[in-house]
Design a protein around this motif. Structure first.
Motif, PDB file in Angstrom:
ATOM      1  N   LYS A 232      10.611  -0.925  -7.215  1.00  0.00           N
ATOM      2  CA  LYS A 232      10.270  -1.538  -5.930  1.00  0.00           C
ATOM      3  C   LYS A 232      10.216  -3.063  -6.005  1.00  0.00           C
ATOM      4  CE  LYS A 232       7.499   2.229  -3.901  1.00  0.00           C
ATOM      5  NZ  LYS A 232       7.827   2.153  -2.465  1.00  0.00           N
TER       6      LYS A 232
ATOM      7  N   GLU B 112      11.901   2.210   3.395  1.00  0.00           N
ATOM      8  CA  GLU B 112      10.542   2.545   3.836  1.00  0.00           C
ATOM      9  C   GLU B 112      10.131   1.463   4.828  1.00  0.00           C
ATOM     10  OE1 GLU B 112       7.792   2.819   0.578  1.00  0.00           O
ATOM     11  OE2 GLU B 112       8.765   4.585  -0.290  1.00  0.00           O
TER      12      GLU B 112
ATOM     13  N   ILE C   2       0.864  -1.177   0.000  1.00  0.00           N
ATOM     14  CA  ILE C   2       0.000   0.000   0.000  1.00  0.00           C
ATOM     15  C   ILE C   2       0.902   1.229   0.000  1.00  0.00           C
ATOM     16  CG2 ILE C   2      -1.831   1.217   1.248  1.00  0.00           C
ATOM     17  CD1 ILE C   2      -2.570  -1.664   0.181  1.00  0.00           C
TER      18      ILE C   2
ATOM     19  N   PHE D 107       0.055  -1.769  -4.990  1.00  0.00           N
ATOM     20  CA  PHE D 107       0.955  -2.333  -5.995  1.00  0.00           C
ATOM     21  C   PHE D 107       1.490  -3.659  -5.465  1.00  0.00           C
ATOM     22  CE2 PHE D 107       4.958  -1.187  -3.863  1.00  0.00           C
ATOM     23  CZ  PHE D 107       4.577  -0.111  -3.087  1.00  0.00           C
TER      24      PHE D 107
ATOM     25  N   GLU E 207       7.657  -0.486   7.292  1.00  0.00           N
ATOM     26  CA  GLU E 207       6.205  -0.649   7.270  1.00  0.00           C
ATOM     27  C   GLU E 207       5.768  -1.810   8.163  1.00  0.00           C
ATOM     28  OE1 GLU E 207       4.754  -0.554   3.257  1.00  0.00           O
ATOM     29  OE2 GLU E 207       6.360   0.821   2.618  1.00  0.00           O
TER      30      GLU E 207
ATOM     31  N   ASP F 105      10.274  -1.776   2.562  1.00  0.00           N
ATOM     32  CA  ASP F 105       9.960  -1.687   1.133  1.00  0.00           C
ATOM     33  C   ASP F 105      11.056  -0.813   0.525  1.00  0.00           C
ATOM     34  OD1 ASP F 105       8.776  -1.188  -1.342  1.00  0.00           O
ATOM     35  OD2 ASP F 105       7.313   0.245  -0.533  1.00  0.00           O
TER      36      ASP F 105
HETATM   37 ZN    ZN Z   1       6.184   1.460   0.752  1.00  0.00          ZN
END
Ligand code: ZN
Length: 203
Positions: A106, A54, A6, A28, A56, A85
């Motif tokens: 990513k 990132e 997300i 995604f 999460e 991520d």
């Molecule tokens: Zn992310």
């Protein structure tokens, strides 16, 4: 298994990247080949000069489902942990500027880190999970799950309209502010509350 991610789920992170607050979740996928094998470091790929972390909250799906209502969404997961991520921000920005899909930024090999220490959802108040990331012992990200625009149950409802959720799928729920670049020899450490969840070397 699928890695469902997300984007834009924390207002402070949306602002730092100068994105707009979306009217529905940004979803995604990453391929499972992007997962860093257990105990391996994150290796900076040669095709990027600006890899961002990132951090999460990550939930694991443990029941097959489609068109899951929000009321029953909690029955589809029982464990969560932290993940990173990784994003090749330079590639992503370049592709975004051309209005092209930025999936490779990513989804590359190594772009997904999932801690191997899992926590029981039943031991936590899902609206009050505090988590943080330290880079070389300096705190760079810190948030509480209450700051998520869409909570995990809402995300499951939304995502399962499009994708059948399968056992073992994982959902990355978006990152708060504080994302930044990783460099060779950095050490990233993640915490849930005061519990150390992982330590990951960057090479
Ligand atoms: Zn992310």
């Amino acid at each position: 298994m699928k890695i469902i991610c997300i984007g834009r789920n924390y207002v402070d992170h949306i602002n730092e990247l100068k994105n707009l607050i979306p009217t529905s979740p940004v979803v995604f996928l990453k391929p499972d080949s992007s997962i860093i094998p257990n105990k391996n470091p994150f290796i900076i790929p040669s095709f990027s000069n600006n890899i961002h972390f990132e951090t999460e909250l990550v939930f694991k799906i443990d029941k097959v489902g489609k068109h899951i209502s929000e009321k029953f969404a909690h029955k589809y997961y029982s464990k969560f942990t932290l993940g990173i991520d990784f994003t090749a921000r330079d590639i992503q920005d370049n592709l975004k500027n051309q209005s092209l899909p930025w999936e490779i930024s990513k989804g590359f090999d190594g772009a997904t880190f999932v801690a191997n220490k899992w926590f029981n959802v039943s031991d936590y108040n899902l609206d009050d999970i505090a988590f943080s990331l330290f880079k070389n012992d300096i705190q760079v990200q810190s948030a509480v799950s209450a700051q998520m625009i869409w909570k995990i149950d809402q995300l499951i409802t939304y995502v399962s309209q499009f994708y059948t959720l399968k056992i073992g799928d994982i959902i990355f729920t978006g990152t708060p502010a504080g994302v930044g670049q990783v460099l060779n020899d950095d050490v990233l450490s993640g915490f849930i509350g005061s519990v150390k969840v992982f330590s990951l070397n960057v090479k």
